[in-house]
Design a protein around this motif. Structure first.
Motif, short mmCIF file in Angstrom:
data_model
loop_
_atom_site.label_atom_id
_atom_site.label_comp_id
_atom_site.label_asym_id
_atom_site.label_seq_id
_atom_site.Cartn_x
_atom_site.Cartn_y
_atom_site.Cartn_z
N PHE A 1 0.83 -1.20 0.00
CA PHE A 1 0.00 0.00 0.00
C PHE A 1 0.86 1.25 0.00
O PHE A 1 0.60 2.22 -0.72
CB PHE A 1 -0.93 0.01 1.21
CG PHE A 1 -1.79 1.25 1.29
CD1 PHE A 1 -2.78 1.48 0.33
CD2 PHE A 1 -1.59 2.18 2.29
CE1 PHE A 1 -3.55 2.64 0.39
CE2 PHE A 1 -2.38 3.32 2.36
CZ PHE A 1 -3.36 3.56 1.41
N SER B 1 -0.87 -1.56 -3.84
CA SER B 1 -2.15 -2.04 -3.34
C SER B 1 -3.17 -0.91 -3.45
O SER B 1 -2.86 0.25 -3.15
CB SER B 1 -2.05 -2.49 -1.88
OG SER B 1 -3.33 -2.71 -1.32
N CYS C 1 -8.20 -6.23 -7.12
CA CYS C 1 -6.74 -6.20 -7.17
C CYS C 1 -6.26 -5.92 -8.59
O CYS C 1 -6.80 -6.45 -9.56
CB CYS C 1 -6.20 -7.53 -6.67
SG CYS C 1 -4.41 -7.67 -6.71
N GLY D 1 -3.13 -7.26 -2.84
CA GLY D 1 -3.15 -6.02 -3.60
C GLY D 1 -4.36 -5.16 -3.35
O GLY D 1 -4.54 -4.14 -4.04
N CYS D 2 -5.22 -5.53 -2.39
CA CYS D 2 -6.36 -4.70 -2.00
C CYS D 2 -6.22 -4.18 -0.57
O CYS D 2 -7.00 -3.35 -0.14
CB CYS D 2 -7.66 -5.50 -2.07
SG CYS D 2 -8.19 -5.94 -3.72
#
Length: 425
Positions: free
Chosen positions: A138, A143, A163, A421-422
């Motif tokens: 992030f 992310s 993602c 990736g979220c």
């Protein structure tokens, strides 16, 4: 005082640092070299003193003793960078904090845990400690941050996110690591950062921990063995036997090398979680082996993105280290710590996030694919069923953290599936 000519990427610890400076006379920022400690501190420092700015370190230490008062004076918060090069500064800062009697006076940054010699007082009540690590996905902008870890603890019923990381990109991110200097480089150059870091550890940084000049080739072999055993609870004896090329290191030698790597923050193991269980199942208390960043293991094994894509089993092991790194960064921001669970029946949980208020969550890390996700979910539910929820409450949520997967969602059984990736803090 802000870093001149450098575009600063905000870090999750920024807010933590500001909060700590409100409650402590001095804040000690510790972590591996190149993770951004000094740059972060410079964003709010009123003035700065670089202890290792002299060409000759011995000269630097002597100068520090002679000009101790000058080192302590300056607009607050006063940043003293790489303070451990002159450990007597610790007691000098402690006395000055006592004399002034107000918070937010100093920020001390260090890349090596200093020796006990030269430090008289522990610093209790005057100092606060902040650990920095390489950037999470992030922080590096990889992310989307659509799934908030803190939000999951408060309301896990609704989870949404998409993602943007595909499998080749994930392999690259594992190899690049979270080194701030590499984030904006071209991909081929960015991959060199981890190798440069690895070389620095072997050739110079390991010496800084205690002044002992160790065999660089032996250290390389040990780091390769450690990289092969990441995410496991293997003994020092097993690591010593796994060195290869017919060489075996005894447990004491392995412990010595690992101790050095811990002191320079190359290794950050995950401690065992000891919950209240309904049964009398014995819990394994050994720590789980991890590097502070997956790219170090990649460099130690001389791998690249192509190697990971050709061997998804190895990629899965390295992905787990990336996830533990990010979970540590995110958890610390919400007052939590990350642990590992494994019992003598080999029931295992990759990450247990435990908050100061006693709430906790169970996380399984899987590279991706419905088969692995199902296995992870079943494992989480099995562990949750063994917990004594009357004594410790129910888990805030159960989550399978994946690398290969486009969407974050909640399964019919209540288990969350979230791509790394979220995720954010």
């Amino acid at each position: 005082m802000r870093g001149v000519g450098i575009e600063y990427r905000p870090r999750i610890v920024d807010k933590i640092l500001l909060q700590m400076l409100r409650s402590a006379g001095a804040v000690v920022i510790e972590g591996p070299r190149w993770c951004g400690k000094t740059t972060t501190a410079l964003q709010i420092a009123g003035s700065v003193e670089y202890i290792d700015s002299h060409d000759d370190m011995a000269e630097s230490i002597v100068a520090s003793e002679i000009y101790r008062d000058r080192i302590l004076k300056g607009e607050t918060p006063r940043l003293i960078d790489e303070w451990q090069s002159a450990p007597f500064i610790w007691d000098a800062v402690r006395r000055e904090v006592d004399r002034r009697g107000s918070p937010g006076q100093y920020i001390l940054t260090g890349s090596v845990t200093p020796p006990k010699e030269g430090i008289v007082h522990s610093g209790t009540g005057r100092f606060a400690w902040l650990t920095m690590r390489p950037m999470s996905l992030f922080e590096s902008g990889d992310s989307t941050g659509e799934v908030c870890l803190n939000g999951l603890f408060n309301n896990p019923s609704k989870v949404e996110g998409q993602c943007q990381i595909d499998t080749p990109r994930l392999a690259f991110l594992i190899c690049r690591g979270g080194w701030p200097m590499a984030i904006d480089y071209d991909e081929d150059v960015a991959l060199e950062a981890a190798y440069n870091y690895y070389d620095a550890v072997v050739k110079s940084d390991a010496i800084l921990a205690d002044g002992v000049r160790r065999n660089p080739e032996r250290l390389k072999k040990l780091m390769r063995s450690y990289a092969r055993n990441q995410g496991m609870q293997v003994s020092n004896a097993s690591i010593g036997k796994d060195i290869g090329n017919g060489e075996v290191l005894d447990s004491d030698t392995v412990a010595s090398y690992i101790g050095v790597l811990k002191r320079i923050f190359v290794i950050e193991e995950s401690e065992a979680w000891n919950p209240n269980l309904r049964s009398k199942t014995a819990i394994r208390s050994s720590s789980t082996r991890y590097f502070v960043d997956p790219s170090i293991a990649i460099a130690a094994l001389n791998l690249g993105p192509g190697d990971l894509l050709a061997d998804l089993s190895t990629m899965g092991l390295m992905f787990e280290t990336l996830c533990i790194r990010d979970l540590r960064v995110y958890s610390e921001a919400i007052g939590g710590s990350v642990y590992h669970y494994r019992d003598h029946n080999d029931l295992e949980c990759d990450a247990v996030i435990h908050l100061r208020n006693g709430r906790y969550a169970l996380v399984e890390v899987k590279l991706g694919g419905i088969t692995l996700i199902n296995a992870g979910a079943e494992n989480l539910k099995k562990l949750a069923s063994k917990l004594d929820t009357e004594r410790m409450g129910t888990p805030a949520f159960l989550m399978v953290l994946v690398g290969i997967g486009e969407y974050a969602y909640r399964r019919d059984d209540g288990v969350l599936v979230v791509p790394i990736g979220c995720l954010r803090d």
